[in-house]
Write an enzyme that holds these catalytic residues in place. Sequence first.
Site, PDB file in Angstrom:
ATOM      1  N   GLY A  45      37.787  -6.494 -18.081  1.00  0.00           N
ATOM      2  CA  GLY A  45      38.187  -6.960 -16.922  1.00  0.00           C
ATOM      3  C   GLY A  45      37.418  -6.908 -15.818  1.00  0.00           C
ATOM      4  O   GLY A  45      36.731  -7.493 -14.866  1.00  0.00           O
ATOM      5  N   CYS A  46      37.359  -5.536 -15.525  1.00  0.00           N
ATOM      6  CA  CYS A  46      36.737  -4.942 -14.217  1.00  0.00           C
ATOM      7  C   CYS A  46      35.176  -5.102 -14.244  1.00  0.00           C
ATOM      8  O   CYS A  46      34.546  -5.188 -13.366  1.00  0.00           O
ATOM      9  CB  CYS A  46      37.089  -3.286 -14.086  1.00  0.00           C
ATOM     10  N   THR A  47      34.588  -4.928 -15.526  1.00  0.00           N
ATOM     11  CA  THR A  47      33.145  -5.161 -15.586  1.00  0.00           C
ATOM     12  C   THR A  47      32.812  -6.729 -15.514  1.00  0.00           C
ATOM     13  O   THR A  47      31.922  -6.929 -14.741  1.00  0.00           O
ATOM     14  CB  THR A  47      32.667  -4.869 -17.165  1.00  0.00           C
ATOM     15  N   GLY A  50      33.336  -7.166 -11.551  1.00  0.00           N
ATOM     16  CA  GLY A  50      31.875  -6.824 -10.918  1.00  0.00           C
ATOM     17  C   GLY A  50      30.690  -7.668 -11.207  1.00  0.00           C
ATOM     18  O   GLY A  50      30.065  -7.983 -10.122  1.00  0.00           O
TER      19      GLY A  50
END
Length: 155
Positions: A45-47, A50
């Site tokens: 999710g963070c990838t 970003g």
Amino acid sequence: MTTITIGQSVPDFQLSSTGDKTLSLADFKGKKLVLYFYPKDNTPGCTLEGQAFRDHIQQFDSLNATVVGVSRDSVKVHEGFKCKQNFPFDLLSDPDETLCQLFDVIKMKNMYGKQVRGIERSTFLIDENAVLIHEWRKVKVKTHIEEVLQFLQQI
């Protein structure tokens, strides 16, 4: 330290950043700051979040807005994540949770049936005069960038 709310001036802060820098709020005077908090580098999710900011960076630039990511990961881990994903923006390291506490993003979350303390995915918009003007909490990655850009275009 108290929690910041919409309409309040954000106190200056200093955190270690990618690019072997220490960034402070004062570094963004005269620009809008899109400060996004995310749980952990190199997670799915963070990838995706970003990458979405990366892929729309020209739109943010055209709206006089600087994007900066924040998590509790070390600068060394941030450097690898930023390089691997080709992020054109800085990532701040907040291992002591100073900025996380100011924006009240540390929450108890369920992970694999266990309660853990972690960063709730959130984004904050700070105006050119260091005033918090909008916040997005419990962010859904798929629609988030469009929501932020739409808000920026309306102000």
